[in-house]
Design a protein around this motif. Structure first.
Motif, PDB file in Angstrom:
ATOM      1  N   HIS A 172      -7.528  12.917   7.159  1.00 58.31           N
ATOM      2  CA  HIS A 172      -6.260  12.255   7.457  1.00 58.31           C
ATOM      3  C   HIS A 172      -5.229  12.613   6.399  1.00 58.31           C
ATOM      4  CE1 HIS A 172      -8.946   9.004   9.423  1.00 58.31           C
ATOM      5  NE2 HIS A 172      -8.599   9.904  10.315  1.00 58.31           N
ATOM      6  N   VAL A 173      -3.962  12.650   6.826  1.00 54.87           N
ATOM      7  CA  VAL A 173      -2.864  12.942   5.898  1.00 54.87           C
ATOM      8  C   VAL A 173      -1.859  11.795   5.950  1.00 54.87           C
ATOM      9  CG1 VAL A 173      -0.969  14.524   5.355  1.00 54.87           C
ATOM     10  CG2 VAL A 173      -3.132  15.430   6.221  1.00 54.87           C
ATOM     11  N   LEU A 174      -1.525  11.272   4.786  1.00 52.47           N
ATOM     12  CA  LEU A 174      -0.477  10.243   4.737  1.00 52.47           C
ATOM     13  C   LEU A 174       0.852  10.935   4.440  1.00 52.47           C
ATOM     14  CD1 LEU A 174      -0.461   6.781   3.077  1.00 52.47           C
ATOM     15  CD2 LEU A 174       1.326   8.386   2.442  1.00 52.47           C
ATOM     16  N   ILE A 223       0.242   7.723   8.951  1.00 51.34           N
ATOM     17  CA  ILE A 223      -0.929   8.580   8.753  1.00 51.34           C
ATOM     18  C   ILE A 223      -1.296   9.319  10.042  1.00 51.34           C
ATOM     19  CG2 ILE A 223      -3.402   8.540   8.198  1.00 51.34           C
ATOM     20  CD1 ILE A 223      -2.180   5.915   6.451  1.00 51.34           C
ATOM     21  N   LEU A 224      -1.537  10.620   9.904  1.00 54.38           N
ATOM     22  CA  LEU A 224      -1.937  11.455  11.042  1.00 54.38           C
ATOM     23  C   LEU A 224      -3.312  12.052  10.777  1.00 54.38           C
ATOM     24  CD1 LEU A 224       1.212  13.688  11.820  1.00 54.38           C
ATOM     25  CD2 LEU A 224       0.509  11.592  12.963  1.00 54.38           C
ATOM     26  N   ASP A 225      -4.065  12.313  11.875  1.00 57.36           N
ATOM     27  CA  ASP A 225      -5.276  13.106  11.677  1.00 57.36           C
ATOM     28  C   ASP A 225      -4.909  14.577  11.911  1.00 57.36           C
ATOM     29  OD1 ASP A 225      -5.267  13.651  14.383  1.00 57.36           O
ATOM     30  OD2 ASP A 225      -6.925  12.298  14.865  1.00 57.36           O
ATOM     31  N   LEU A 226      -5.872  15.478  11.785  1.00 58.99           N
ATOM     32  CA  LEU A 226      -5.542  16.907  11.816  1.00 58.99           C
ATOM     33  C   LEU A 226      -5.195  17.406  13.217  1.00 58.99           C
ATOM     34  CD1 LEU A 226      -7.957  18.408   9.164  1.00 58.99           C
ATOM     35  CD2 LEU A 226      -5.878  17.065   8.906  1.00 58.99           C
ATOM     36  N   GLU A 227      -5.477  16.596  14.241  1.00 57.92           N
ATOM     37  CA  GLU A 227      -5.119  16.984  15.606  1.00 57.92           C
ATOM     38  C   GLU A 227      -3.748  16.429  15.992  1.00 57.92           C
ATOM     39  OE1 GLU A 227      -8.601  15.891  15.187  1.00 57.92           O
ATOM     40  OE2 GLU A 227      -8.665  18.054  14.803  1.00 57.92           O
ATOM     41  N   GLY A 228      -3.098  15.763  15.084  1.00 60.83           N
ATOM     42  CA  GLY A 228      -1.776  15.219  15.382  1.00 60.83           C
ATOM     43  C   GLY A 228      -1.818  13.822  15.968  1.00 60.83           C
ATOM     44  N   ASN A 229      -2.981  13.173  15.941  1.00 60.35           N
ATOM     45  CA  ASN A 229      -3.040  11.783  16.393  1.00 60.35           C
ATOM     46  C   ASN A 229      -2.577  10.871  15.275  1.00 60.35           C
ATOM     47  OD1 ASN A 229      -4.321  12.159  19.011  1.00 60.35           O
ATOM     48  ND2 ASN A 229      -6.074  12.852  17.796  1.00 60.35           N
ATOM     49  N   GLN A 230      -1.741   9.944  15.646  1.00 55.55           N
ATOM     50  CA  GLN A 230      -1.281   8.973  14.657  1.00 55.55           C
ATOM     51  C   GLN A 230      -2.347   7.897  14.517  1.00 55.55           C
ATOM     52  OE1 GLN A 230       2.506   7.304  15.586  1.00 55.55           O
ATOM     53  NE2 GLN A 230       2.461   5.956  13.816  1.00 55.55           N
ATOM     54  N   VAL A 231      -2.845   7.690  13.310  1.00 53.78           N
ATOM     55  CA  VAL A 231      -3.923   6.717  13.147  1.00 53.78           C
ATOM     56  C   VAL A 231      -3.473   5.413  12.493  1.00 53.78           C
ATOM     57  CG1 VAL A 231      -5.760   8.437  13.146  1.00 53.78           C
ATOM     58  CG2 VAL A 231      -4.689   7.782  10.987  1.00 53.78           C
ATOM     59  N   ALA A 232      -2.228   5.381  11.998  1.00 55.80           N
ATOM     60  CA  ALA A 232      -1.733   4.133  11.406  1.00 55.80           C
ATOM     61  C   ALA A 232      -0.372   3.811  11.981  1.00 55.80           C
ATOM     62  CB  ALA A 232      -1.624   4.271   9.897  1.00 55.80           C
ATOM     63  N   PRO A 233      -0.060   2.545  12.131  1.00 54.14           N
ATOM     64  CA  PRO A 233       1.303   2.195  12.521  1.00 54.14           C
ATOM     65  C   PRO A 233       2.254   2.563  11.389  1.00 54.14           C
ATOM     66  CG  PRO A 233       0.080   0.246  11.881  1.00 54.14           C
ATOM     67  CD  PRO A 233      -0.881   1.388  11.824  1.00 54.14           C
ATOM     68  N   PRO A 234       3.554   2.615  11.664  1.00 56.06           N
ATOM     69  CA  PRO A 234       4.476   2.878  10.553  1.00 56.06           C
ATOM     70  C   PRO A 234       4.451   1.715   9.570  1.00 56.06           C
ATOM     71  CG  PRO A 234       5.693   2.273  12.522  1.00 56.06           C
ATOM     72  CD  PRO A 234       4.261   2.407  12.934  1.00 56.06           C
ATOM     73  N   LEU A 235       4.496   2.031   8.299  1.00 54.24           N
ATOM     74  CA  LEU A 235       4.458   0.988   7.275  1.00 54.24           C
ATOM     75  C   LEU A 235       5.725   1.086   6.456  1.00 54.24           C
ATOM     76  CD1 LEU A 235       0.926   2.163   6.742  1.00 54.24           C
ATOM     77  CD2 LEU A 235       1.367  -0.240   7.249  1.00 54.24           C
ATOM     78  N   ALA A 237       0.023  20.830   8.536  1.00 53.63           N
ATOM     79  CA  ALA A 237       0.214  22.279   8.655  1.00 53.63           C
ATOM     80  C   ALA A 237      -0.159  22.976   7.349  1.00 53.63           C
ATOM     81  CB  ALA A 237       1.664  22.585   9.025  1.00 53.63           C
ATOM     82  N   PHE A 238       0.234  22.352   6.237  1.00 51.91           N
ATOM     83  CA  PHE A 238      -0.099  22.897   4.915  1.00 51.91           C
ATOM     84  C   PHE A 238      -1.612  23.008   4.761  1.00 51.91           C
ATOM     85  CE2 PHE A 238      -1.717  21.716   0.765  1.00 51.91           C
ATOM     86  CZ  PHE A 238      -1.142  22.661  -0.069  1.00 51.91           C
ATOM     87  N   THR A 257       6.034  24.647  11.287  1.00 50.28           N
ATOM     88  CA  THR A 257       4.881  23.822  11.630  1.00 50.28           C
ATOM     89  C   THR A 257       4.699  23.768  13.133  1.00 50.28           C
ATOM     90  OG1 THR A 257       3.953  21.613  11.641  1.00 50.28           O
ATOM     91  CG2 THR A 257       6.304  21.729  11.339  1.00 50.28           C
ATOM     92  N   ASN A 258       3.480  24.031  13.572  1.00 53.53           N
ATOM     93  CA  ASN A 258       3.244  23.942  15.010  1.00 53.53           C
ATOM     94  C   ASN A 258       2.320  22.774  15.350  1.00 53.53           C
ATOM     95  OD1 ASN A 258       0.963  24.973  13.940  1.00 53.53           O
ATOM     96  ND2 ASN A 258       1.149  26.992  14.869  1.00 53.53           N
ATOM     97  N   THR A 259       2.093  21.913  14.340  1.00 49.43           N
ATOM     98  CA  THR A 259       1.328  20.711  14.635  1.00 49.43           C
ATOM     99  C   THR A 259       2.254  19.763  15.374  1.00 49.43           C
ATOM    100  OG1 THR A 259       0.120  20.958  12.594  1.00 49.43           O
ATOM    101  CG2 THR A 259       0.010  18.810  13.639  1.00 49.43           C
ATOM    102  N   VAL A 260       1.981  19.555  16.643  1.00 48.59           N
ATOM    103  CA  VAL A 260       2.803  18.628  17.416  1.00 48.59           C
ATOM    104  C   VAL A 260       1.974  17.382  17.621  1.00 48.59           C
ATOM    105  CG1 VAL A 260       3.910  18.248  19.646  1.00 48.59           C
ATOM    106  CG2 VAL A 260       4.205  20.411  18.472  1.00 48.59           C
ATOM    107  N   MET A 261       2.652  16.252  17.583  1.00 45.54           N
ATOM    108  CA  MET A 261       1.905  15.007  17.719  1.00 45.54           C
ATOM    109  C   MET A 261       1.310  14.868  19.108  1.00 45.54           C
ATOM    110  SD  MET A 261       4.102  12.201  15.803  1.00 45.54           S
ATOM    111  CE  MET A 261       3.185  10.937  16.618  1.00 45.54           C
ATOM    112  N   ASN A 262       0.154  14.313  19.134  1.00 44.82           N
ATOM    113  CA  ASN A 262      -0.487  14.002  20.399  1.00 44.82           C
ATOM    114  C   ASN A 262       0.324  12.905  21.085  1.00 44.82           C
ATOM    115  OD1 ASN A 262      -2.133  13.119  22.419  1.00 44.82           O
ATOM    116  ND2 ASN A 262      -4.004  13.457  21.234  1.00 44.82           N
ATOM    117  N   SER A 263       0.894  13.247  22.242  1.00 43.85           N
ATOM    118  CA  SER A 263       1.854  12.310  22.850  1.00 43.85           C
ATOM    119  C   SER A 263       1.200  10.993  23.258  1.00 43.85           C
ATOM    120  CB  SER A 263       2.543  12.954  24.045  1.00 43.85           C
ATOM    121  OG  SER A 263       1.553  13.378  24.962  1.00 43.85           O
ATOM    122  N   GLU A 264      -0.124  11.024  23.467  1.00 45.62           N
ATOM    123  CA  GLU A 264      -0.810   9.785  23.842  1.00 45.62           C
ATOM    124  C   GLU A 264      -0.706   8.739  22.726  1.00 45.62           C
ATOM    125  OE1 GLU A 264      -2.216   9.265  26.894  1.00 45.62           O
ATOM    126  OE2 GLU A 264      -1.179  11.179  27.213  1.00 45.62           O
TER     127      GLU A 264
END
Ligand SMILES: [Zn+2]
Length: 482
Positions: free
Chosen positions: A175-177, A191-203, A405-406, A424-431
């Motif tokens: 995960h990346v914060l 926080i995002l995982d490497l597939e572009g899924n958001q794993v935390a709400p905005p803080l 992406a880094f 960067t071509n990491t696009v967020m998972n729209s789900e």
């Protein structure tokens, strides 16, 4: 970079010219820390010019000669705990204490032949004992703190060298914060995982109460400065040596002490704020198991606040490079100690790109003002995919995407290089973009009163347990939005 003297205004620094010159210096290979130092140097030399009518020819010329005003005894210069000439130190880690003896000269400068008896016994606090068991003790330093009100006390800096926690292997980072230094809120993180899924709400870390206090102190300083100017005029009505100057001179000395006290308070709060924000980012990264923290480099220019009011001045100061540099500095060393990876990211376009589809997006004053674009607006709306949200939130997501992406690039090529928004071509998972169903791994905000009890924020998640200590928790509101 100097604004010449005009009829009613004294000569001053041209802040905008300095900023513009700084912005054109593009150093693409650093976190921007050196840019902060350069800016401070430029400002110092401008201040020198305003005072002396010329620029300094060397760095040393700008520096006041340091004068030691309080006592300091660096033990490193002595011969050590057993053979030292001025002090003897014996550690009893089992007994959780240490013994000190001093040898000092008397009033006439003659050194005593014997050591002070009885020896001073100092209990060792638990954290020090813990560190001592893990590391090596270095020579301590004894120094005096003299408060302006006349009280003074001694501080013993006990220095222990300990091994730092090794950061997680790059391959194991899941995960990346990403966090952004906000326009409206102090810090926004997600926080995002490497597939572009958001794993935390905005803080969001809002600093409303804190901003108010800083603005109040700034107003106090402005008020005192006005008083000083008035008194100086009053004093200067009489020629040098005239006894009638006395009362004003005496009052001026008191006012100057008061101004110095206000500045110290102001700076101490800024310092606390940097520590608090860094601690919270580390806390969030720990709770969501993000082993990489991504933050924008210090080269970006931030909103410059509103107007000449004290509040505007504070917001301007909060967003300037020095205080952001201080947060970065705190975060860097805390990450180093905690074994967390920290990487700066290129700030360009992070607040004008849609985090979901990656296309350029516009910002607006608010969701109610979508008819008129505003470059510094707090709301971002994407015309391609319809994503919309707080600008700071979008920026935090984009910075997390840059971090992902880094990381991917590093894992593929083994080279450290910082991608830009267009690369960067990491696009967020729209789900996952809506944040629905994201677990808030922190106690709900309704418990805030209890959470902040005693200056501690407890997080007893099922992942790890973290205790956060902060001197500021009464002043600063931590708003965690699910
Ligand atoms: Zn979009």
């Amino acid at each position: 970079m100097i604004e010449p003297k005009r009829e009613k205004k004294p000569a001053s620094k041209k802040s905008l010219a300095i900023k513009t010159a700084m912005a054109s210096l593009r150093d693409e290979t650093s976190d921007g820390g050196s840019a902060v130092e350069l800016q401070s140097l430029i400002e110092q030399s401008c201040n020198f010019y305003l005072k002396n009518g010329c620029f300094p020819s060397s760095y040393e010329e700008m520096q006041a000669i340091p004068v030691l005003k309080t006592g300091m005894l660096p033990y490193a210069g002595d011969d050590g705990g057993a053979a030292g000439q001025a002090y003897r130190l014996r550690l009893d880690v089992e007994g959780r204490c240490c013994y000190f003896a001093f040898r000092t000269p008397n009033e006439t400068g003659v050194w005593a032949t014997t050591w002070t008896e009885p020896q001073m016994l100092l209990p060792l606090p638990d954290p020090v004992v813990e560190r001592l068991q893990a590391g090596a003790v270095l020579a301590p330093t004894l120094r005096e703190i003299a408060e302006p009100d006349g009280t003074s006390y001694a501080v013993l800096d006990f220095i222990v060298e300990v091994p730092v926690t090794e950061p997680a292997e790059w391959e194991r980072v899941q995960h990346v914060l990403g966090w952004d230094w906000g326009v409206r809120t102090l810090v926004t993180a997600t926080i995002l995982d490497l597939e572009g899924n958001q794993v935390a709400p905005p803080l969001f870390l809002a600093s409303g109460g804190f901003d108010g206090r800083q603005a109040h102190t700034r107003r106090q300083i402005d008020h005192l400065k006005k008083k000083v100017a008035k008194l100086q005029a009053q004093r200067d009505r009489f020629p040098a040596g005239d006894l009638k100057r006395e009362p004003s001179t005496r009052k001026l000395a008191v006012l100057k002490l008061e101004i110095a006290r206000c500045w110290r308070k102001y700076e101490a709060r800024n310092n606390d704020l940097a520590h608090l924000a860094a601690n919270i980012l580390l806390l969030l990264a720990t709770v969501w198991e993000a082993d990489l923290i991504a933050g924008e480099s210090l080269k970006s220019l931030k909103s410059t606040g509103h107007g000449r009011s004290a509040k505007g001045k504070w917001v301007r100061w909060r967003n300037n490079a020095q205080i952001r540099g201080e947060l970065w500095r705190c975060l860097r060393y805390k990450c180093h100690l905690a074994g967390m990876r920290l990487e700066w990211q290129k700030p360009k376009n992070t607040s004008h790109t849609c985090p979901r589809c990656g296309k350029p997006a516009n910002t607006y004053a608010s969701p109610e003002h979508l008819s008129k674009m505003s470059d510094s607006g707090a709301w971002l709306t994407c015309n391609s995919c319809g994503w919309n949200g707080a600008r700071d939130y979008a920026a935090a997501l984009n910075i997390a995407r840059l971090g992902v992406a880094f990381l991917k690039q590093y894992l593929q090529t083994g080279r450290i290089s910082h991608p830009s928004m267009t690369q960067t071509n990491t696009v967020m998972n729209s789900e996952s973009y809506s944040g629905s169903g994201l677990a808030l791994r922190l106690p709900p905000t309704s418990l805030r009163g209890r959470l902040l009890d005693g200056g501690k924020i407890y997080v007893n998640g099922w992942i790890k347990s973290v205790t956060l200590h902060s001197a500021l928790s009464q002043d600063t509101m931590l708003r965690l939005c699910g």
